[in-house]
Design a protein around this motif. Structure first.
Motif, PDB file in Angstrom:
ATOM      1  N   ILE A 114      61.330  44.038  71.565  1.00 38.17           N
ATOM      2  CA  ILE A 114      62.552  43.425  72.070  1.00 38.17           C
ATOM      3  C   ILE A 114      62.523  41.926  71.760  1.00 38.17           C
ATOM      4  O   ILE A 114      61.508  41.260  71.972  1.00 38.17           O
ATOM      5  CB  ILE A 114      62.683  43.646  73.595  1.00 38.17           C
ATOM      6  CG1 ILE A 114      62.817  45.137  73.901  1.00 38.17           C
ATOM      7  CG2 ILE A 114      63.867  42.861  74.147  1.00 38.17           C
ATOM      8  CD1 ILE A 114      64.017  45.810  73.263  1.00 38.17           C
ATOM      9  N   ASN A 115      63.637  41.427  71.260  1.00 45.14           N
ATOM     10  CA  ASN A 115      63.704  40.012  70.895  1.00 45.14           C
ATOM     11  C   ASN A 115      64.104  39.103  72.061  1.00 45.14           C
ATOM     12  O   ASN A 115      63.631  37.969  72.156  1.00 45.14           O
ATOM     13  CB  ASN A 115      64.695  39.814  69.749  1.00 45.14           C
ATOM     14  CG  ASN A 115      64.276  40.526  68.492  1.00 45.14           C
ATOM     15  OD1 ASN A 115      64.707  41.641  68.222  1.00 45.14           O
ATOM     16  ND2 ASN A 115      63.403  39.920  67.708  1.00 45.14           N
ATOM     17  N   TYR A 116      64.974  39.598  72.911  1.00 49.14           N
ATOM     18  CA  TYR A 116      65.440  38.790  74.044  1.00 49.14           C
ATOM     19  C   TYR A 116      65.507  39.639  75.312  1.00 49.14           C
ATOM     20  O   TYR A 116      65.906  40.812  75.257  1.00 49.14           O
ATOM     21  CB  TYR A 116      66.835  38.205  73.763  1.00 49.14           C
ATOM     22  CG  TYR A 116      66.906  37.330  72.540  1.00 49.14           C
ATOM     23  CD1 TYR A 116      67.529  37.781  71.382  1.00 49.14           C
ATOM     24  CD2 TYR A 116      66.338  36.058  72.535  1.00 49.14           C
ATOM     25  CE1 TYR A 116      67.592  36.986  70.246  1.00 49.14           C
ATOM     26  CE2 TYR A 116      66.389  35.266  71.400  1.00 49.14           C
ATOM     27  CZ  TYR A 116      67.019  35.733  70.258  1.00 49.14           C
ATOM     28  OH  TYR A 116      67.070  34.946  69.140  1.00 49.14           O
ATOM     29  N   TRP A 117      65.145  39.000  76.420  1.00 45.30           N
ATOM     30  CA  TRP A 117      65.171  39.648  77.733  1.00 45.30           C
ATOM     31  C   TRP A 117      66.037  38.844  78.690  1.00 45.30           C
ATOM     32  O   TRP A 117      66.072  37.607  78.627  1.00 45.30           O
ATOM     33  CB  TRP A 117      63.765  39.711  78.324  1.00 45.30           C
ATOM     34  CG  TRP A 117      62.820  40.638  77.651  1.00 45.30           C
ATOM     35  CD1 TRP A 117      61.857  40.315  76.740  1.00 45.30           C
ATOM     36  CD2 TRP A 117      62.707  42.054  77.853  1.00 45.30           C
ATOM     37  NE1 TRP A 117      61.166  41.431  76.356  1.00 45.30           N
ATOM     38  CE2 TRP A 117      61.660  42.512  77.034  1.00 45.30           C
ATOM     39  CE3 TRP A 117      63.382  42.969  78.655  1.00 45.30           C
ATOM     40  CZ2 TRP A 117      61.270  43.861  76.981  1.00 45.30           C
ATOM     41  CZ3 TRP A 117      63.001  44.291  78.610  1.00 45.30           C
ATOM     42  CH2 TRP A 117      61.961  44.728  77.780  1.00 45.30           C
ATOM     43  N   GLY A 118      66.672  39.565  79.625  1.00 43.11           N
ATOM     44  CA  GLY A 118      67.289  38.909  80.758  1.00 43.11           C
ATOM     45  C   GLY A 118      66.258  38.683  81.847  1.00 43.11           C
ATOM     46  O   GLY A 118      65.097  39.090  81.726  1.00 43.11           O
ATOM     47  N   GLN A 119      66.692  38.061  82.922  1.00 38.21           N
ATOM     48  CA  GLN A 119      65.766  37.703  84.000  1.00 38.21           C
ATOM     49  C   GLN A 119      65.553  38.844  84.978  1.00 38.21           C
ATOM     50  O   GLN A 119      64.633  38.786  85.796  1.00 38.21           O
ATOM     51  CB  GLN A 119      66.294  36.470  84.755  1.00 38.21           C
ATOM     52  CG  GLN A 119      67.359  36.742  85.799  1.00 38.21           C
ATOM     53  CD  GLN A 119      68.720  37.065  85.219  1.00 38.21           C
ATOM     54  OE1 GLN A 119      68.946  36.976  84.023  1.00 38.21           O
ATOM     55  NE2 GLN A 119      69.660  37.427  86.106  1.00 38.21           N
ATOM     56  N   GLY A 120      66.390  39.858  84.918  1.00 39.34           N
ATOM     57  CA  GLY A 120      66.248  41.016  85.789  1.00 39.34           C
ATOM     58  C   GLY A 120      67.170  40.970  86.987  1.00 39.34           C
ATOM     59  O   GLY A 120      67.489  39.886  87.499  1.00 39.34           O
ATOM     60  N   THR A 121      67.589  42.147  87.434  1.00 41.55           N
ATOM     61  CA  THR A 121      68.398  42.270  88.647  1.00 41.55           C
ATOM     62  C   THR A 121      67.857  43.451  89.445  1.00 41.55           C
ATOM     63  O   THR A 121      67.527  44.497  88.882  1.00 41.55           O
ATOM     64  CB  THR A 121      69.892  42.441  88.318  1.00 41.55           C
ATOM     65  OG1 THR A 121      70.656  42.418  89.527  1.00 41.55           O
ATOM     66  CG2 THR A 121      70.174  43.737  87.576  1.00 41.55           C
ATOM     67  N   GLN A 122      67.736  43.272  90.745  1.00 40.73           N
ATOM     68  CA  GLN A 122      67.110  44.278  91.601  1.00 40.73           C
ATOM     69  C   GLN A 122      68.120  45.342  92.009  1.00 40.73           C
ATOM     70  O   GLN A 122      69.229  45.025  92.453  1.00 40.73           O
ATOM     71  CB  GLN A 122      66.509  43.630  92.841  1.00 40.73           C
ATOM     72  CG  GLN A 122      65.848  44.600  93.798  1.00 40.73           C
ATOM     73  CD  GLN A 122      64.610  45.265  93.223  1.00 40.73           C
ATOM     74  OE1 GLN A 122      63.877  44.662  92.441  1.00 40.73           O
ATOM     75  NE2 GLN A 122      64.385  46.517  93.591  1.00 40.73           N
ATOM     76  N   VAL A 123      67.701  46.591  91.871  1.00 37.10           N
ATOM     77  CA  VAL A 123      68.461  47.738  92.369  1.00 37.10           C
ATOM     78  C   VAL A 123      67.587  48.465  93.381  1.00 37.10           C
ATOM     79  O   VAL A 123      66.457  48.853  93.055  1.00 37.10           O
ATOM     80  CB  VAL A 123      68.866  48.682  91.223  1.00 37.10           C
ATOM     81  CG1 VAL A 123      69.480  49.964  91.778  1.00 37.10           C
ATOM     82  CG2 VAL A 123      69.847  47.994  90.284  1.00 37.10           C
ATOM     83  N   THR A 124      68.095  48.617  94.591  1.00 37.16           N
ATOM     84  CA  THR A 124      67.366  49.316  95.641  1.00 37.16           C
ATOM     85  C   THR A 124      68.228  50.448  96.161  1.00 37.16           C
ATOM     86  O   THR A 124      69.368  50.229  96.580  1.00 37.16           O
ATOM     87  CB  THR A 124      67.006  48.367  96.791  1.00 37.16           C
ATOM     88  OG1 THR A 124      66.229  47.278  96.289  1.00 37.16           O
ATOM     89  CG2 THR A 124      66.195  49.103  97.852  1.00 37.16           C
ATOM     90  N   VAL A 125      67.663  51.658  96.107  1.00 38.03           N
ATOM     91  CA  VAL A 125      68.382  52.846  96.561  1.00 38.03           C
ATOM     92  C   VAL A 125      67.689  53.373  97.810  1.00 38.03           C
ATOM     93  O   VAL A 125      66.513  53.762  97.751  1.00 38.03           O
ATOM     94  CB  VAL A 125      68.436  53.925  95.467  1.00 38.03           C
ATOM     95  CG1 VAL A 125      69.293  55.105  95.932  1.00 38.03           C
ATOM     96  CG2 VAL A 125      68.980  53.351  94.168  1.00 38.03           C
ATOM     97  N   SER A 126      68.397  53.400  98.906  1.00 35.78           N
ATOM     98  CA  SER A 126      67.824  53.876 100.169  1.00 35.78           C
ATOM     99  C   SER A 126      68.099  55.367 100.345  1.00 35.78           C
ATOM    100  O   SER A 126      69.121  55.882  99.910  1.00 35.78           O
ATOM    101  CB  SER A 126      68.412  53.094 101.334  1.00 35.78           C
ATOM    102  OG  SER A 126      69.809  53.324 101.429  1.00 35.78           O
ATOM    103  N   SER A 127      67.161  56.029 101.005  1.00 37.91           N
ATOM    104  CA  SER A 127      67.303  57.478 101.207  1.00 37.91           C
ATOM    105  C   SER A 127      68.047  57.784 102.495  1.00 37.91           C
ATOM    106  O   SER A 127      68.309  56.936 103.310  1.00 37.91           O
ATOM    107  CB  SER A 127      65.925  58.128 101.235  1.00 37.91           C
ATOM    108  OG  SER A 127      65.136  57.551 102.238  1.00 37.91           O
TER     109      SER A 127
END
Length: 127
Positions: A114-127
């Motif tokens: 991969i040449n470029y990355w983003g900083q990331g975003t959190q996904v949280t799925v609750s049960s």
């Protein structure tokens, strides 16, 4: 300076939906495929989905039928529509861009090319 900026993460209940966006800037991306990886705590970063400039898509088996990747070439933006979310989808989601200029054919996305990355975003799925 190339930037990939993700948005759209958050907390959702199992069975719910989220749409992630990734806005790319700083260069022309006509020769780039774009995609998404995710990484859960204590686990390796894994491929989720990718899309070529032509619109051809590739999706990991674990999310096939639930996640859809799309792309707006005019605005250098890629989306990940996530439906029927499960607790195991909880992770940081990273936007990625890979230069396809010198590839004669498609090869599966790997973190190391991969040449470029983003900083990331959190996904949280609750049960």
């Amino acid at each position: 300076q190339v930037q990939l900026v993700e948005s759209g993460g958050g907390l959702v209940q199992a069975g719910g939906s989220l749409r992630l966006s990734c806005a790319a800037s700083g260069r022309t991306f006509t020769s780039y495929s774009m995609g998404w990886f995710r990484q859960a705590p204590g686990k390796e970063r894994e491929f989720v989905a990718a899309i070529r400039w032509s619109g051809i898509t590739y999706t990991a088996g674990s999310v096939a039928g639930r996640f859809t990747i799309s792309r707006d070439n005019a605005n250098n933006t890629v989306y990940l529509q996530m439906n029927s979310l499960k607790p195991e989808d909880t992770a940081s989601y990273y936007c990625a861009a890979r230069d396809e200029t010198y590839r004669s054919s498609w090869s599966p996305y790997q973190s190391y090319d991969i040449n470029y990355w983003g900083q990331g975003t959190q996904v949280t799925v609750s049960s």
